[in-house]
Design a protein around this motif. Structure first.
Motif, PDB file in Angstrom:
ATOM      1  N   LYS A   1       0.868  -1.184   0.000  1.00  0.00           N
ATOM      2  CA  LYS A   1       0.000   0.000   0.000  1.00  0.00           C
ATOM      3  C   LYS A   1       0.899   1.227   0.000  1.00  0.00           C
ATOM      4  O   LYS A   1       1.972   1.220   0.602  1.00  0.00           O
ATOM      5  CB  LYS A   1      -0.905   0.031   1.245  1.00  0.00           C
TER       6      LYS A   1
ATOM      7  N   SER B   1       0.587   5.840  -0.225  1.00  0.00           N
ATOM      8  CA  SER B   1      -0.338   6.979  -0.275  1.00  0.00           C
ATOM      9  C   SER B   1       0.436   8.289  -0.293  1.00  0.00           C
ATOM     10  O   SER B   1       0.073   9.244   0.400  1.00  0.00           O
ATOM     11  CB  SER B   1      -1.268   6.949   0.946  1.00  0.00           C
TER      12      SER B   1
ATOM     13  N   ALA C   1       1.284   0.593  -5.510  1.00  0.00           N
ATOM     14  CA  ALA C   1       0.841  -0.586  -4.774  1.00  0.00           C
ATOM     15  C   ALA C   1       0.710  -1.777  -5.724  1.00  0.00           C
ATOM     16  O   ALA C   1       0.220  -1.642  -6.850  1.00  0.00           O
ATOM     17  CB  ALA C   1      -0.501  -0.314  -4.094  1.00  0.00           C
TER      18      ALA C   1
ATOM     19  N   SER D   1      -1.235   3.263   6.104  1.00  0.00           N
ATOM     20  CA  SER D   1      -1.445   3.688   4.721  1.00  0.00           C
ATOM     21  C   SER D   1      -0.249   3.374   3.828  1.00  0.00           C
ATOM     22  O   SER D   1      -0.355   3.420   2.603  1.00  0.00           O
ATOM     23  CB  SER D   1      -1.738   5.186   4.670  1.00  0.00           C
ATOM     24  N   GLU D   2       0.916   3.097   4.462  1.00  0.00           N
ATOM     25  CA  GLU D   2       2.112   2.702   3.728  1.00  0.00           C
ATOM     26  C   GLU D   2       2.551   1.330   4.228  1.00  0.00           C
ATOM     27  O   GLU D   2       2.812   1.148   5.419  1.00  0.00           O
ATOM     28  CB  GLU D   2       3.249   3.705   3.965  1.00  0.00           C
TER      29      GLU D   2
END
Length: 317
Positions: free
Chosen positions: A16, A18, A62, A208-209
Motif C-alpha cells: 500500500k 499513499s 501498490a 497507509s504505507e
C-alpha cells in the motif's frame, strides 16, 4: 578456512502507498550487526555514505515488486574462524524520499550508523536475556529503535539551515518520512554452504504505507587466497567507481525535477563527480595490474572482480 556471511536483500514489494505528491520513492538503510558471544563485542556493516539515499523505484505503486539495486543489496562479513560464535542481526529502515536537504540527510545517516551500534551495546544484556522469547525480543528492539530514531531526528534537524527550519514550520519543505523499520535475528552461519530466507515488513502508524522486503542469509566457505590484499584493492576501487556513478545518477534525477535557479548548482556538482571518474578508473587499473602480477605467480588462479555495492569486512578471531 574462512566463512562469508552474506545478507542479500532481493526484492521490495509495495503493498500500500499513499504519497501525497504522486507515488512513492522508497529507499533503505540496511545494517548488519554481529555479536561475538565469546566476549560480547559488537560490530556492524552498513552502507557507504554515498549510497544512503539510493531510490529503489521512482513512482512505485501498490502491487509492484522490484529488485533491490546492487549498491544497497548486499552486506557481508568474513569470519576467519568459527563463525558459529557470532550472532547476526539485520536491521533495515525504509524511507520515503521527499525534500530533506542532502547535508541534513547525510547527518541523519551518520547518526543512525553510530547510534545503532551504541544502542545495541547499551542493551546487549537485555538482548541476550530475551533470546528465544519473541515478546521480550520485540520489547528490546522497540527500545533500541526509539533511541536511534531520536538520534536521527536530532541530527537531521541539526543539519538544516535556519531558513530550511523555517520552511519546515511553514510546510513548504517536506522532509523525508520513515515508513517503518524491521529487525531480523538471523542467528549464526555454519562453516558449510547454507541459505536461510527471511521477510521484513514495514508499515507507518496509520497503515497507509506498507511494504515488505524478501532476502536471504547465506554462509559460504572461502578458501585462503594468496592474493586477497590485491583482490580487496580491486573491490575497493570498483566500489569507489560505483559510488561516484550512483551519485551522478542521483544528481541527474534531482536536476530533472529541480526549479530553474537550482539547476546551475546541481550541474556543477555533477561535473565535480564526473571529474573524479578518471582518477578512480586509474586506481582500478593499477589495482587490476597488481592482481594480475599476483595471479601470475599462482597456479590455476583466475582473476575475479567482485562488483562493489555491499560491504565486505574481515573479522579476525
Amino acid at each position: 578456512m574462512a566463512t562469508d556471511a552474506i545478507v542479500t536483500l532481493e526484492r521490495l514489494r509495495c503493498i500500500k502507498e499513499s504519497d501525497g505528491s504522486g507515488h512513492s520513492e522508497p529507499f533503505i538503510w540496511p545494517v548488519l550487526i554481529w555479536i561475538d558471544t565469546s566476549n560480547g563485542n559488537v560490530n556492524m556493516a552498513d552502507l557507504v555514505l554515498d549510497n544512503a539515499r539510493v531510490v529503489i523505484r521512482n513512482n512505485m505503486r501498490a502491487g509492484e515488486t522490484v529488485d533491490i539495486p546492487a549498491s544497497v543489496r548486499t552486506l557481508r562479513v568474513r569470519f576467519a574462524d568459527n563463525p558459529q560464535r557470532f550472532i547476526l542481526i539485520l536491521s533495515v529502515v525504509l524511507w520515503e524520499n521527499d525534500e530533506t536537504p542532502e547535508a541534513a540527510m547525510r547527518a541523519g545517516f551518520k547518526a543512525f550508523s553510530s547510534g545503532l551500534k551504541e544502542a545495541v551495546i547499551a542493551n546487549l544484556l537485555e538482548l541476550r536475556a530475551a533470546q528465544g522469547n519473541p515478546t521480550a525480543e520485540a520489547a528490546v528492539r522497540a527500545k533500541i529503535e526509539k533511541q536511534v530514531k531520536e538520534a536521527v531526528e536530532e541530527a537531521i534537524k541539526g543539519g538544516l539551515t535556519t531558513s530550511q527550519k523555517l520552511r519546515v514550520k511553514l510546510g513548504t519543505l517536506n522532509l523525508d518520512d520513515v515508513v517503518g523499520s524491521d529487525t531480523e535475528s538471523l542467528g549464526s552461519v555454519g562453516q558449510t554452504t547454507s541459505t536461510r530466507a527471511f521477510t521484513l515488513t514495514f508499515s507507518n502508524q496509520s497503515g497507509s504505507e506498507q511494504y515488505e522486503i524478501t532476502g536471504n542469509l547465506a554462509g559460504k566457505p572461502v578458501p585462503v587466497d594468496a592474493c586477497q590484499a590485491e583482490v580487496n584493492a580491486v573491490n575497493g576501487a570498483l566500489a569507489t567507481i560505483e559510488n561516484i556513478r550512483n551519485q551522478i545518477r542521483s544528481l541527474q534525477e534531482e536536476l530533472r525535477n529541480a526549479p530553474g535557479p537550482q539547476k546551475p548548482g546541481i550541474i556543477a556538482m555533477i561535473r565535480e563527480q564526473q571529474a573524479e571518474l578518471p582518477a578512480a578508473t586509474a586506481v582500478l587499473e593499477q589495482a587490476r595490474k597488481a592482481l594480475q602480477v599476483c595471479r601470475s605467480r599462482q597456479v590455476n588462479q583466475p582473476i575475479v572482480d567482485v562488483p562493489g555495492g555491499g560491504v565486505l569486512l574481515d573479522v579476525d578471531d
